[in-house]
Design a protein around this motif. Structure first.
Motif, PDB file in Angstrom:
ATOM      1  N   ILE A 293       5.213   5.972   1.805  1.00 46.17           N
ATOM      2  CA  ILE A 293       4.510   7.252   1.863  1.00 46.17           C
ATOM      3  C   ILE A 293       5.319   8.264   1.077  1.00 46.17           C
ATOM      4  N   LEU A 294       4.677   8.903   0.119  1.00 49.40           N
ATOM      5  CA  LEU A 294       5.347   9.839  -0.771  1.00 49.40           C
ATOM      6  C   LEU A 294       4.901  11.246  -0.426  1.00 49.40           C
ATOM      7  N   LEU A 295       5.855  12.080  -0.039  1.00 43.38           N
ATOM      8  CA  LEU A 295       5.573  13.408   0.489  1.00 43.38           C
ATOM      9  C   LEU A 295       5.517  14.431  -0.636  1.00 43.38           C
ATOM     10  N   HIS A 296       4.413  15.144  -0.681  1.00 40.86           N
ATOM     11  CA  HIS A 296       4.233  16.220  -1.655  1.00 40.86           C
ATOM     12  C   HIS A 296       4.258  17.540  -0.903  1.00 40.86           C
ATOM     13  N   GLY A 297       5.340  18.279  -1.036  1.00 36.90           N
ATOM     14  CA  GLY A 297       5.418  19.618  -0.465  1.00 36.90           C
ATOM     15  C   GLY A 297       4.798  20.602  -1.428  1.00 36.90           C
ATOM     16  N   VAL A 298       3.690  21.226  -1.050  1.00 38.26           N
ATOM     17  CA  VAL A 298       2.963  22.073  -1.993  1.00 38.26           C
ATOM     18  C   VAL A 298       3.540  23.482  -2.080  1.00 38.26           C
TER      19      VAL A 298
ATOM     20  N   MET B  28       0.852  -1.194   0.000  1.00 39.10           N
ATOM     21  CA  MET B  28       0.000   0.000   0.000  1.00 39.10           C
ATOM     22  C   MET B  28       0.883   1.238   0.000  1.00 39.10           C
ATOM     23  N   LEU B  29       0.560   2.183  -0.877  1.00 41.70           N
ATOM     24  CA  LEU B  29       1.294   3.435  -1.000  1.00 41.70           C
ATOM     25  C   LEU B  29       0.349   4.592  -0.702  1.00 41.70           C
ATOM     26  N   LEU B  30       0.910   5.661  -0.162  1.00 38.02           N
ATOM     27  CA  LEU B  30       0.129   6.837   0.192  1.00 38.02           C
ATOM     28  C   LEU B  30       0.836   8.087  -0.294  1.00 38.02           C
ATOM     29  N   GLN B  31       0.081   8.992  -0.914  1.00 35.95           N
ATOM     30  CA  GLN B  31       0.601  10.311  -1.266  1.00 35.95           C
ATOM     31  C   GLN B  31       0.089  11.299  -0.228  1.00 35.95           C
ATOM     32  N   SER B  32       1.014  11.973   0.446  1.00 39.90           N
ATOM     33  CA  SER B  32       0.672  12.846   1.573  1.00 39.90           C
ATOM     34  C   SER B  32       1.079  14.276   1.273  1.00 39.90           C
ATOM     35  N   GLN B  33       0.108  15.210   1.360  1.00 42.35           N
ATOM     36  CA  GLN B  33       0.341  16.620   1.019  1.00 42.35           C
ATOM     37  C   GLN B  33       0.765  17.399   2.268  1.00 42.35           C
ATOM     38  N   HIS B  34       1.807  18.202   2.112  1.00 43.47           N
ATOM     39  CA  HIS B  34       2.353  18.971   3.229  1.00 43.47           C
ATOM     40  C   HIS B  34       2.648  20.400   2.775  1.00 43.47           C
ATOM     41  N   ALA B  35       2.335  21.357   3.648  1.00 44.50           N
ATOM     42  CA  ALA B  35       2.722  22.755   3.434  1.00 44.50           C
ATOM     43  C   ALA B  35       3.627  23.149   4.597  1.00 44.50           C
ATOM     44  N   TYR B  36       4.882  23.412   4.275  1.00 45.83           N
ATOM     45  CA  TYR B  36       5.899  23.725   5.283  1.00 45.83           C
ATOM     46  C   TYR B  36       6.568  25.032   4.902  1.00 45.83           C
ATOM     47  N   ALA B  37       6.764  25.907   5.889  1.00 47.18           N
ATOM     48  CA  ALA B  37       7.408  27.203   5.668  1.00 47.18           C
ATOM     49  C   ALA B  37       7.928  27.703   7.012  1.00 47.18           C
ATOM     50  N   PRO B  38       8.702  28.796   7.013  1.00 42.80           N
ATOM     51  CA  PRO B  38       9.215  29.325   8.285  1.00 42.80           C
ATOM     52  C   PRO B  38       8.124  29.757   9.252  1.00 42.80           C
ATOM     53  N   THR B  39       6.966  30.172   8.739  1.00 42.24           N
ATOM     54  CA  THR B  39       5.862  30.567   9.603  1.00 42.24           C
ATOM     55  C   THR B  39       4.601  29.818   9.183  1.00 42.24           C
ATOM     56  N   TYR B  40       3.687  29.677  10.136  1.00 41.53           N
ATOM     57  CA  TYR B  40       2.421  29.006   9.834  1.00 41.53           C
ATOM     58  C   TYR B  40       1.650  29.771   8.764  1.00 41.53           C
ATOM     59  N   ASP B  41       1.626  31.086   8.859  1.00 40.95           N
ATOM     60  CA  ASP B  41       0.862  31.885   7.899  1.00 40.95           C
ATOM     61  C   ASP B  41       1.372  31.678   6.471  1.00 40.95           C
TER      62      ASP B  41
END
Length: 321
Positions: free
Chosen positions: A295-300, A213-226
């Motif tokens: 799990i494949l990480l997608h940094g948006v 089983m494989l999963l594509q996981s979306q992530h938004a990462y930056a220096p600030t939450y905003d």
């Protein structure tokens, strides 16, 4: 142990940039990669849409990673052509390619001018396509006139020693259960844990017990939450629409209109939004606990290099200890 890979988003980045990013991902410790296969981006803000199969060969040559893609044989792609493309790549790079197939999105498939089928019809077409592809990979000469797929005396003369893993793409539990009966593996996308648990259980119940089983996981990462939240909303906000909407809309403009009511805060949840790498690691641990092999990480966020570097330095070591 779960493997963690990098998702190369053709909708957001030029193919040349994605080649750099996938090489950076390998150097940072990612174990694998995958890419999307679109004719159009979801929105004009994403801005790109390179051809996946050209890129896959270059990426496999540029790295030692395993790679995969998700495509929809039957309309934009004739399944015999998909079978030939996958066989060629798998012959050049043995055991490093997997191929996921799904029923597709109107966004990409409508370019042929053919009628967009209802979901049951698309599933039937997909199953006919899968049967054609597997027959060709066995070395058969294929002639068939199905309800949706016609093939006339097709033979693949270039075959890999072993065919690629044929993965079924599913978002809903209903589709996951159906996929369990014929696919070698499952790929799905990150959703709230209770929903994702239903998808996993359905796949296993339908015949997927013991299959990868494989999963594509979306992530938004930056220096600030905003900043992370802004990136999630601007780059991937339209993608949190319900599955039937995602499959039936025709153009990027349609997606932009449908997503006009989506607020930035709505993106936090469907996408893991945080400036804290620990929060991203914790979400990935939750997903891994469901039994995902990869799990494949997608940094948006547009800043891919920072995402790759920081996840490689601080998240992957925690997850793979």
């Amino acid at each position: 142990m779960t493997r963690y890979g990098y998702h190369a988003s053709h909708e957001q980045f030029a193919p040349s940039a994605l080649l750099r990013y996938v090489a950076e991902a390998e150097s940072a410790g990612f174990a694998s990669a995958m890419c999307s296969d679109h004719f159009h981006p979801w929105t004009t803000a994403q801005g790109q849409s390179g051809y996946a199969w050209s890129w896959l060969g270059a990426a496999l040559q540029a790295t030692s990673l395993t790679l995969g893609t998700v495509c929809a044989p039957g309309q934009r792609y004739h399944p015999a052509v998909v079978a030939q493309a996958a066989a060629t790549v798998a012959e050049m790079f043995p055991d490093r390619l997997w191929l996921a197939v799904g029923s597709g999105q109107n966004l990409n498939e409508h370019i042929t001018g053919d009628r967009w089928l209802a979901k049951p019809e698309r599933n039937a077409r997909l199953l006919e396509s899968v049967e054609v592809m597997r027959s060709l990979w066995r070395g058969d000469t294929v002639s068939t006139r199905g309800e949706y797929v016609t093939v006339d005396e097709a033979t693949l003369y270039t075959l890999p020693e072993r065919p690629p893993l044929l993965v079924g793409a599913a978002i809903t539990p209903v589709t996951a259960e159906w996929v369990g009966g014929w696919a070698d593996a499952l790929i799905t996308i990150a959703q709230p844990l209770p929903v994702l648990t239903e998808v996993v259980d359905a796949f296993r119940r339908g015949g997927g017990e013991g299959k990868p089983m494989l999963l594509q996981s979306q992530h938004a990462y930056a220096p600030t939450y905003d900043e992370a939240l802004t990136a999630a909303h601007e780059q991937w906000g339209a993608n949190i629409l319900a599955s039937p909407v995602l499959t039936d809309l025709r153009t990027p403009a349609d997606f932009e209109e449908a997503a006009a009511f989506i607020r930035p805060d709505d993106a936090d949840g469907p996408i893991t939004v945080s400036a804290d790498l620990g929060a991203h690691a914790e979400r990935l641990r939750e997903f891994a606990s469901l039994g995902f092999d990869e799990i494949l990480l997608h940094g948006v966020h547009r800043d891919q290099s920072t995402f790759i570097r920081d996840v490689g330095e601080h998240v992957l070591p925690e997850l793979t200890r």
